[in-house]
Write a protein that holds these residues in place. Sequence first.
Motif, PDB file in Angstrom:
ATOM      1  N   LYS A 232      42.482  69.273  55.394  1.00  0.00           N
ATOM      2  CA  LYS A 232      43.266  69.676  56.568  1.00  0.00           C
ATOM      3  C   LYS A 232      44.538  68.843  56.689  1.00  0.00           C
ATOM      4  CE  LYS A 232      39.250  71.313  59.187  1.00  0.00           C
ATOM      5  NZ  LYS A 232      38.349  71.057  60.334  1.00  0.00           N
ATOM      6  N   GLU A 233      44.424  67.546  56.395  1.00  0.00           N
ATOM      7  CA  GLU A 233      45.604  66.676  56.461  1.00  0.00           C
ATOM      8  C   GLU A 233      46.623  67.056  55.393  1.00  0.00           C
ATOM      9  OE1 GLU A 233      43.892  62.797  56.163  1.00  0.00           O
ATOM     10  OE2 GLU A 233      42.984  62.897  58.162  1.00  0.00           O
ATOM     11  N   GLU A 236      48.269  70.275  56.385  1.00  0.00           N
ATOM     12  CA  GLU A 236      49.269  70.055  57.432  1.00  0.00           C
ATOM     13  C   GLU A 236      50.621  69.734  56.800  1.00  0.00           C
ATOM     14  OE1 GLU A 236      49.884  67.353  61.463  1.00  0.00           O
ATOM     15  OE2 GLU A 236      48.654  66.563  59.824  1.00  0.00           O
ATOM     16  N   THR A 239      52.029  72.926  55.266  1.00  0.00           N
ATOM     17  CA  THR A 239      52.496  73.887  56.269  1.00  0.00           C
ATOM     18  C   THR A 239      53.768  73.422  56.951  1.00  0.00           C
ATOM     19  OG1 THR A 239      50.204  74.577  56.661  1.00  0.00           O
ATOM     20  CG2 THR A 239      51.823  75.162  58.341  1.00  0.00           C
ATOM     21  N   TYR A 414      50.654  61.943  54.494  1.00  0.00           N
ATOM     22  CA  TYR A 414      49.733  62.551  55.443  1.00  0.00           C
ATOM     23  C   TYR A 414      49.886  61.802  56.769  1.00  0.00           C
ATOM     24  CZ  TYR A 414      47.627  63.310  50.787  1.00  0.00           C
ATOM     25  OH  TYR A 414      47.407  63.574  49.461  1.00  0.00           O
TER      26      TYR A 414
END
Length: 448
Positions: A232-233, A236, A239, A414
Amino acid sequence: MRTIKSLILAIVMLVGFACQENQDYQDAITDGSYQIAAQLKLTDVIIHDIFSPPVASRIYAYPSIAAFEVVALADPSYKSLMGQLNGFDKKDFDTDGDIYYPLAALSAYYKVGTAMIFSEALMQTHKEKAFQEIRNKGVPKKIFDRSVALGEEVAAHVIAYAKKDNYHESRSFEKYTVTNDAYSWQPTPPAYMEGIEPHWNKIRPFVMERSNQFQSPPPTDFSTDANSQFFKEANEVFTVVKNLTKEQKDIAFFWDCNPYKVNVKGHVMFAEKKITPGGHWMGIAAIASKTAKQDWKGTAETLAYTSISLFDAFIACWDEKYRSRLIRPETYINKYIDEEWLPLLQTPPFPEYTSGHSVASNAAAETLTRLFGEPFHFVDSTEVAYGLPIREFDSFRIAADEAAISRLYGGIHYMPAIVNGSEKGKKLGEYLNEKIKTKGDNLAHTKE
Protein backbone atom coordinates in the motif's frame (compact mmCIF):
# COMPACT_ATOMS: atom_id res chain seq x y z
CA MET A 1 54.03 81.49 19.31
CA ARG A 2 52.31 81.36 15.92
CA THR A 3 54.69 78.58 14.88
CA ILE A 4 53.84 76.56 18.00
CA LYS A 5 50.11 77.02 17.39
CA SER A 6 50.52 75.92 13.79
CA LEU A 7 52.43 72.84 14.92
CA ILE A 8 49.76 71.93 17.47
CA LEU A 9 47.05 72.39 14.82
CA ALA A 10 48.96 70.14 12.41
CA ILE A 11 49.33 67.45 15.08
CA VAL A 12 45.61 67.62 15.88
CA MET A 13 44.78 67.30 12.20
CA LEU A 14 47.11 64.33 11.79
CA VAL A 15 45.56 62.61 14.80
CA GLY A 16 42.13 63.32 13.37
CA PHE A 17 43.08 61.87 10.01
CA ALA A 18 44.58 58.81 11.73
CA CYS A 19 41.40 58.27 13.72
CA GLN A 20 39.35 58.63 10.55
CA GLU A 21 41.61 56.12 8.74
CA ASN A 22 41.29 53.75 11.69
CA GLN A 23 37.52 54.10 11.63
CA ASP A 24 37.45 53.51 7.89
CA TYR A 25 39.26 50.21 8.10
CA GLN A 26 37.14 49.07 11.05
CA ASP A 27 34.16 49.43 8.73
CA ALA A 28 35.73 47.23 6.03
CA ILE A 29 33.71 44.24 7.24
CA THR A 30 30.59 44.86 9.30
CA ASP A 31 28.02 42.34 8.13
CA GLY A 32 28.35 38.70 7.05
CA SER A 33 28.53 39.38 3.32
CA TYR A 34 32.16 38.26 2.96
CA GLN A 35 31.63 34.98 4.78
CA ILE A 36 28.41 34.33 2.87
CA ALA A 37 30.27 34.96 -0.39
CA ALA A 38 32.96 32.51 0.74
CA GLN A 39 30.28 29.94 1.53
CA LEU A 40 28.66 30.42 -1.87
CA LYS A 41 32.03 29.80 -3.49
CA LEU A 42 32.50 26.71 -1.36
CA THR A 43 29.10 25.51 -2.60
CA ASP A 44 30.24 26.06 -6.18
CA VAL A 45 33.33 23.95 -5.56
CA ILE A 46 31.33 21.21 -3.80
CA ILE A 47 29.14 21.02 -6.91
CA HIS A 48 32.17 21.15 -9.22
CA ASP A 49 33.91 18.33 -7.34
CA ILE A 50 30.64 16.32 -7.00
CA PHE A 51 30.79 15.59 -3.29
CA SER A 52 28.05 13.41 -1.80
CA PRO A 53 25.48 14.95 0.61
CA PRO A 54 27.15 13.48 3.75
CA VAL A 55 30.62 14.58 2.68
CA ALA A 56 29.32 18.01 1.71
CA SER A 57 27.92 18.44 5.23
CA ARG A 58 31.44 17.86 6.56
CA ILE A 59 32.92 20.39 4.13
CA TYR A 60 30.48 23.08 5.29
CA ALA A 61 30.87 22.38 8.99
CA TYR A 62 34.55 22.71 9.78
CA PRO A 63 35.16 26.08 8.04
CA SER A 64 32.04 27.48 9.69
CA ILE A 65 33.25 26.29 13.09
CA ALA A 66 36.66 27.89 12.49
CA ALA A 67 35.11 31.25 11.66
CA PHE A 68 32.91 31.09 14.74
CA GLU A 69 35.91 30.33 16.98
CA VAL A 70 37.35 33.68 15.93
CA VAL A 71 34.05 35.30 16.93
CA ALA A 72 34.42 33.74 20.38
CA LEU A 73 37.91 35.28 20.63
CA ALA A 74 36.62 38.68 19.51
CA ASP A 75 33.56 38.91 21.73
CA PRO A 76 33.34 37.36 25.21
CA SER A 77 29.53 37.22 24.96
CA TYR A 78 29.99 34.34 22.51
CA LYS A 79 30.99 30.94 23.83
CA SER A 80 33.67 28.82 22.15
CA LEU A 81 32.68 25.42 20.79
CA MET A 82 35.94 23.99 22.08
CA GLY A 83 35.09 21.65 24.93
CA GLN A 84 31.47 21.44 23.71
CA LEU A 85 31.85 19.46 20.50
CA ASN A 86 32.99 15.85 20.79
CA GLY A 87 36.78 15.68 20.81
CA PHE A 88 37.28 19.41 20.18
CA ASP A 89 40.03 20.23 22.68
CA LYS A 90 40.49 23.69 24.10
CA LYS A 91 43.43 25.78 22.96
CA ASP A 92 44.68 29.25 23.78
CA PHE A 93 45.49 31.67 20.97
CA ASP A 94 47.75 34.72 21.03
CA THR A 95 45.49 37.73 20.56
CA ASP A 96 47.98 40.37 21.67
CA GLY A 97 48.34 43.39 19.44
CA ASP A 98 45.87 44.95 17.04
CA ILE A 99 43.76 42.32 15.31
CA TYR A 100 40.93 42.89 12.87
CA TYR A 101 38.74 39.98 13.93
CA PRO A 102 36.29 40.00 11.00
CA LEU A 103 39.27 39.43 8.69
CA ALA A 104 40.67 36.75 11.00
CA ALA A 105 37.34 34.90 10.85
CA LEU A 106 37.34 35.07 7.06
CA SER A 107 40.95 33.87 6.99
CA ALA A 108 40.03 30.88 9.16
CA TYR A 109 37.06 30.03 6.94
CA TYR A 110 39.05 30.09 3.71
CA LYS A 111 41.95 28.12 5.17
CA VAL A 112 39.77 25.27 6.45
CA GLY A 113 37.40 25.31 3.47
CA THR A 114 40.30 25.01 1.04
CA ALA A 115 41.69 22.06 3.00
CA MET A 116 38.36 20.20 2.65
CA ILE A 117 38.03 20.14 -1.15
CA PHE A 118 39.82 18.94 -4.30
CA SER A 119 39.77 22.09 -6.43
CA GLU A 120 41.81 24.21 -4.03
CA ALA A 121 42.78 26.79 -6.64
CA LEU A 122 39.16 27.85 -7.05
CA MET A 123 38.87 28.77 -3.37
CA GLN A 124 42.33 30.30 -3.32
CA THR A 125 41.52 32.63 -6.19
CA HIS A 126 38.27 33.68 -4.53
CA LYS A 127 40.10 34.36 -1.26
CA GLU A 128 42.77 36.48 -2.92
CA LYS A 129 40.14 38.65 -4.58
CA ALA A 130 38.25 39.15 -1.31
CA PHE A 131 41.44 39.91 0.60
CA GLN A 132 42.50 42.49 -1.99
CA GLU A 133 39.15 44.24 -1.62
CA ILE A 134 39.66 44.36 2.14
CA ARG A 135 43.21 45.71 1.75
CA ASN A 136 41.87 48.42 -0.52
CA LYS A 137 39.52 49.49 2.27
CA GLY A 138 42.51 50.67 4.28
CA VAL A 139 43.37 47.88 6.70
CA PRO A 140 47.00 48.60 7.73
CA LYS A 141 49.43 45.93 6.51
CA LYS A 142 50.65 44.98 9.97
CA ILE A 143 47.11 44.53 11.27
CA PHE A 144 46.09 42.74 8.09
CA ASP A 145 48.93 40.24 8.33
CA ARG A 146 48.44 39.66 12.06
CA SER A 147 44.72 39.07 11.56
CA VAL A 148 45.25 36.60 8.73
CA ALA A 149 47.85 34.79 10.81
CA LEU A 150 45.45 34.45 13.75
CA GLY A 151 42.77 33.07 11.44
CA GLU A 152 45.21 30.53 10.05
CA GLU A 153 46.25 29.52 13.57
CA VAL A 154 42.63 28.87 14.50
CA ALA A 155 42.20 27.04 11.19
CA ALA A 156 45.14 24.77 11.94
CA HIS A 157 43.53 23.73 15.22
CA VAL A 158 40.22 23.01 13.48
CA ILE A 159 41.92 21.08 10.67
CA ALA A 160 43.73 18.95 13.25
CA TYR A 161 40.37 18.33 14.91
CA ALA A 162 38.80 17.35 11.58
CA LYS A 163 41.56 14.85 10.86
CA LYS A 164 40.47 12.79 13.86
CA ASP A 165 36.81 12.33 12.85
CA ASN A 166 37.52 9.03 11.02
CA TYR A 167 36.75 10.47 7.59
CA HIS A 168 40.14 9.77 6.05
CA GLU A 169 40.19 6.26 7.48
CA SER A 170 36.74 5.60 6.03
CA ARG A 171 38.05 6.25 2.51
CA SER A 172 39.66 2.82 2.59
CA PHE A 173 36.70 0.95 4.12
CA GLU A 174 35.11 -1.72 1.95
CA LYS A 175 32.42 -0.75 -0.53
CA TYR A 176 28.79 -1.68 -0.06
CA THR A 177 27.94 -5.20 -1.20
CA VAL A 178 24.60 -5.54 -2.95
CA THR A 179 22.62 -8.57 -1.81
CA ASN A 180 19.83 -10.55 -3.44
CA ASP A 181 17.44 -10.12 -0.54
CA ALA A 182 14.05 -9.10 -1.93
CA TYR A 183 13.68 -6.21 0.52
CA SER A 184 17.14 -4.74 0.07
CA TRP A 185 18.30 -1.74 -1.92
CA GLN A 186 19.47 -2.25 -5.47
CA PRO A 187 21.30 0.28 -7.70
CA THR A 188 18.86 2.19 -9.89
CA PRO A 189 18.94 3.50 -13.46
CA PRO A 190 20.31 5.17 -15.42
CA ALA A 191 23.80 4.98 -13.91
CA TYR A 192 23.28 2.08 -11.47
CA MET A 193 25.76 3.69 -9.08
CA GLU A 194 27.08 1.84 -6.04
CA GLY A 195 25.84 2.67 -2.56
CA ILE A 196 27.27 5.99 -1.34
CA GLU A 197 29.03 6.23 2.04
CA PRO A 198 27.92 2.93 3.63
CA HIS A 199 30.17 3.60 6.64
CA TRP A 200 29.18 7.20 7.37
CA ASN A 201 27.84 6.14 10.78
CA LYS A 202 31.47 5.63 11.79
CA ILE A 203 32.25 9.33 11.41
CA ARG A 204 32.55 11.12 14.75
CA PRO A 205 29.45 13.28 15.36
CA PHE A 206 29.76 16.77 16.80
CA VAL A 207 27.11 16.52 19.49
CA MET A 208 25.40 13.14 19.39
CA GLU A 209 26.85 10.54 21.73
CA ARG A 210 26.57 7.85 19.05
CA SER A 211 25.27 7.52 15.51
CA ASN A 212 22.13 5.58 16.52
CA GLN A 213 21.17 7.86 19.40
CA PHE A 214 17.96 8.86 17.60
CA GLN A 215 17.26 5.54 15.96
CA SER A 216 13.97 5.39 14.09
CA PRO A 217 11.51 2.53 14.39
CA PRO A 218 12.15 -0.11 11.71
CA PRO A 219 10.50 0.36 8.31
CA THR A 220 7.27 -1.41 7.43
CA ASP A 221 7.75 -5.15 6.99
CA PHE A 222 8.55 -5.90 3.38
CA SER A 223 5.88 -7.74 1.43
CA THR A 224 4.73 -8.20 -2.16
CA ASP A 225 1.20 -9.10 -1.10
CA ALA A 226 -1.24 -6.59 -2.60
CA ASN A 227 -3.08 -6.45 0.72
CA SER A 228 0.04 -5.76 2.79
CA GLN A 229 0.92 -2.41 4.34
CA PHE A 230 4.20 -2.25 2.43
CA PHE A 231 2.47 -2.76 -0.91
CA LYS A 232 0.00 0.00 0.00
CA GLU A 233 2.86 2.38 0.80
CA ALA A 234 4.54 1.61 -2.54
CA ASN A 235 1.24 1.97 -4.36
CA GLU A 236 0.77 5.38 -2.72
CA VAL A 237 4.04 6.55 -4.28
CA PHE A 238 2.98 5.09 -7.63
CA THR A 239 -0.42 6.81 -7.52
CA VAL A 240 0.79 10.18 -6.25
CA VAL A 241 3.45 10.49 -8.94
CA LYS A 242 0.94 9.60 -11.68
CA ASN A 243 -1.42 12.36 -10.51
CA LEU A 244 0.89 15.21 -9.55
CA THR A 245 -0.34 18.78 -9.72
CA LYS A 246 1.88 21.53 -11.13
CA GLU A 247 2.48 22.82 -7.60
CA GLN A 248 3.58 19.39 -6.40
CA LYS A 249 5.96 19.06 -9.33
CA ASP A 250 7.38 22.52 -8.60
CA ILE A 251 7.95 21.52 -4.97
CA ALA A 252 9.66 18.27 -5.98
CA PHE A 253 12.02 20.00 -8.41
CA PHE A 254 12.78 22.83 -5.98
CA TRP A 255 14.00 20.42 -3.30
CA ASP A 256 15.59 17.84 -5.63
CA CYS A 257 19.18 18.68 -4.59
CA ASN A 258 20.62 15.54 -6.20
CA PRO A 259 24.34 15.96 -6.97
CA TYR A 260 24.33 12.63 -8.82
CA LYS A 261 21.71 13.30 -11.51
CA VAL A 262 22.84 11.53 -14.68
CA ASN A 263 21.43 12.31 -18.12
CA VAL A 264 21.51 9.88 -21.02
CA LYS A 265 21.24 10.93 -24.66
CA GLY A 266 21.75 8.05 -27.04
CA HIS A 267 25.05 6.46 -26.11
CA VAL A 268 26.24 9.54 -24.20
CA MET A 269 25.93 9.77 -20.42
CA PHE A 270 26.72 13.00 -18.58
CA ALA A 271 26.18 14.39 -15.09
CA GLU A 272 24.01 17.36 -14.21
CA LYS A 273 25.67 19.01 -11.25
CA LYS A 274 23.40 20.23 -8.48
CA ILE A 275 23.48 21.55 -4.94
CA THR A 276 23.20 19.06 -2.06
CA PRO A 277 20.36 19.10 0.53
CA GLY A 278 22.80 20.43 3.12
CA GLY A 279 23.97 23.07 0.68
CA HIS A 280 20.38 24.20 0.23
CA TRP A 281 19.95 24.62 3.99
CA MET A 282 23.27 26.42 4.35
CA GLY A 283 21.93 28.76 1.69
CA ILE A 284 18.78 29.25 3.74
CA ALA A 285 20.92 29.99 6.82
CA ALA A 286 22.75 32.69 4.86
CA ILE A 287 19.47 34.14 3.60
CA ALA A 288 18.10 34.20 7.16
CA SER A 289 21.21 35.98 8.36
CA LYS A 290 20.85 38.66 5.69
CA THR A 291 17.10 38.95 6.28
CA ALA A 292 17.71 39.52 10.00
CA LYS A 293 20.52 41.99 9.17
CA GLN A 294 22.99 40.15 11.36
CA ASP A 295 26.50 41.47 11.78
CA TRP A 296 29.55 39.37 10.90
CA LYS A 297 29.51 37.69 14.31
CA GLY A 298 25.86 36.70 14.18
CA THR A 299 26.31 35.42 10.64
CA ALA A 300 29.24 33.22 11.69
CA GLU A 301 27.18 31.89 14.58
CA THR A 302 24.23 31.08 12.31
CA LEU A 303 26.35 29.26 9.73
CA ALA A 304 28.29 27.28 12.33
CA TYR A 305 25.20 26.26 14.27
CA THR A 306 23.32 25.21 11.13
CA SER A 307 26.27 23.26 9.73
CA ILE A 308 26.67 21.34 12.98
CA SER A 309 23.04 20.26 12.87
CA LEU A 310 23.36 19.12 9.25
CA PHE A 311 26.56 17.18 9.92
CA ASP A 312 25.05 15.18 12.77
CA ALA A 313 21.80 14.75 10.82
CA PHE A 314 23.54 12.96 7.96
CA ILE A 315 25.35 10.67 10.39
CA ALA A 316 22.06 9.79 12.10
CA CYS A 317 20.27 9.29 8.79
CA TRP A 318 22.98 7.20 7.13
CA ASP A 319 23.20 5.02 10.23
CA GLU A 320 19.63 3.94 9.54
CA LYS A 321 19.94 3.74 5.77
CA TYR A 322 22.57 1.02 5.88
CA ARG A 323 20.96 -0.75 8.82
CA SER A 324 17.58 -1.25 7.10
CA ARG A 325 18.98 -1.26 3.51
CA LEU A 326 15.44 -0.82 2.21
CA ILE A 327 14.47 -1.12 -1.44
CA ARG A 328 13.64 2.12 -3.28
CA PRO A 329 10.12 2.74 -4.68
CA GLU A 330 11.44 2.73 -8.24
CA THR A 331 12.81 -0.81 -7.90
CA TYR A 332 9.76 -2.17 -6.07
CA ILE A 333 7.14 -0.56 -8.31
CA ASN A 334 8.88 -1.64 -11.51
CA LYS A 335 9.04 -5.22 -10.24
CA TYR A 336 5.66 -5.64 -8.58
CA ILE A 337 3.27 -2.90 -9.84
CA ASP A 338 4.24 -1.36 -13.20
CA GLU A 339 7.49 -2.07 -15.02
CA GLU A 340 7.14 1.14 -17.09
CA TRP A 341 6.71 3.50 -14.13
CA LEU A 342 9.30 6.18 -13.56
CA PRO A 343 9.70 8.54 -10.59
CA LEU A 344 9.53 12.27 -11.28
CA LEU A 345 13.04 12.69 -9.88
CA GLN A 346 16.07 10.50 -10.38
CA THR A 347 16.56 8.06 -7.50
CA PRO A 348 19.72 8.80 -5.46
CA PRO A 349 22.31 6.02 -5.04
CA PHE A 350 21.71 4.81 -1.48
CA PRO A 351 19.04 2.93 0.51
CA GLU A 352 15.59 4.39 1.07
CA TYR A 353 14.94 4.54 4.82
CA THR A 354 14.98 7.15 6.31
CA SER A 355 14.66 10.20 4.06
CA GLY A 356 17.81 12.31 4.15
CA HIS A 357 15.89 15.43 3.18
CA SER A 358 13.46 14.85 6.05
CA VAL A 359 16.13 14.32 8.69
CA ALA A 360 18.49 17.10 7.61
CA SER A 361 15.78 19.67 6.88
CA ASN A 362 14.06 19.24 10.21
CA ALA A 363 17.30 19.27 12.20
CA ALA A 364 18.35 22.50 10.48
CA ALA A 365 14.87 23.98 10.89
CA GLU A 366 14.92 23.41 14.65
CA THR A 367 18.31 25.07 15.07
CA LEU A 368 17.38 28.00 12.83
CA THR A 369 14.08 28.44 14.67
CA ARG A 370 16.06 28.55 17.90
CA LEU A 371 18.17 31.36 16.46
CA PHE A 372 15.51 33.44 14.71
CA GLY A 373 12.20 32.43 16.25
CA GLU A 374 8.86 31.72 14.63
CA PRO A 375 7.25 33.07 12.50
CA PHE A 376 10.18 34.16 10.35
CA HIS A 377 9.38 35.07 6.76
CA PHE A 378 12.11 34.49 4.22
CA VAL A 379 12.46 34.27 0.46
CA ASP A 380 14.36 31.13 -0.48
CA SER A 381 16.34 32.05 -3.59
CA THR A 382 18.91 29.29 -3.08
CA GLU A 383 17.95 27.45 -6.27
CA VAL A 384 17.79 30.51 -8.56
CA ALA A 385 21.42 29.96 -9.57
CA TYR A 386 20.43 26.48 -10.75
CA GLY A 387 17.53 27.58 -12.92
CA LEU A 388 14.64 27.32 -10.45
CA PRO A 389 12.35 30.10 -9.13
CA ILE A 390 12.15 31.39 -5.58
CA ARG A 391 9.80 30.03 -2.93
CA GLU A 392 8.65 31.93 0.16
CA PHE A 393 8.10 30.54 3.65
CA ASP A 394 6.81 31.92 6.94
CA SER A 395 8.99 29.64 9.06
CA PHE A 396 11.87 27.21 8.80
CA ARG A 397 9.63 24.41 10.03
CA ILE A 398 7.19 25.03 7.18
CA ALA A 399 10.10 24.87 4.73
CA ALA A 400 11.31 21.63 6.31
CA ASP A 401 7.85 20.07 6.03
CA GLU A 402 7.78 20.96 2.33
CA ALA A 403 11.27 19.57 1.77
CA ALA A 404 10.22 16.33 3.41
CA ILE A 405 6.98 15.79 1.47
CA SER A 406 8.76 16.72 -1.77
CA ARG A 407 10.36 13.27 -1.67
CA LEU A 408 6.96 11.61 -1.99
CA TYR A 409 6.12 13.86 -4.94
CA GLY A 410 9.44 13.01 -6.51
CA GLY A 411 8.79 9.27 -6.20
CA ILE A 412 11.90 8.87 -4.06
CA HIS A 413 10.47 7.76 -0.68
CA TYR A 414 7.59 5.94 0.96
CA MET A 415 5.72 7.94 3.61
CA PRO A 416 7.26 6.21 6.69
CA ALA A 417 10.72 7.36 5.61
CA ILE A 418 9.39 10.91 5.46
CA VAL A 419 7.38 10.85 8.69
CA ASN A 420 9.96 9.00 10.78
CA GLY A 421 12.82 10.89 9.18
CA SER A 422 11.20 14.20 10.05
CA GLU A 423 10.73 13.07 13.65
CA LYS A 424 14.36 11.99 13.88
CA GLY A 425 15.50 15.37 12.56
CA LYS A 426 13.30 17.28 15.01
CA LYS A 427 14.56 15.30 17.98
CA LEU A 428 18.14 15.80 16.89
CA GLY A 429 17.62 19.54 16.43
CA GLU A 430 16.03 19.84 19.87
CA TYR A 431 18.94 17.91 21.37
CA LEU A 432 21.50 20.20 19.73
CA ASN A 433 19.62 23.24 21.00
CA GLU A 434 19.94 21.89 24.54
CA LYS A 435 23.57 20.82 24.30
CA ILE A 436 25.28 23.61 22.34
CA LYS A 437 25.67 27.08 23.78
CA THR A 438 26.99 29.72 21.41
CA LYS A 439 26.11 32.56 23.76
CA GLY A 440 26.71 32.93 27.48
CA ASP A 441 22.95 33.14 27.96
CA ASN A 442 22.30 30.25 25.55
CA LEU A 443 21.18 31.72 22.20
CA ALA A 444 20.71 35.45 22.09
CA HIS A 445 18.44 35.58 19.05
CA THR A 446 15.64 33.44 20.44
CA LYS A 447 12.18 34.98 19.96
CA GLU A 448 10.09 32.13 21.31
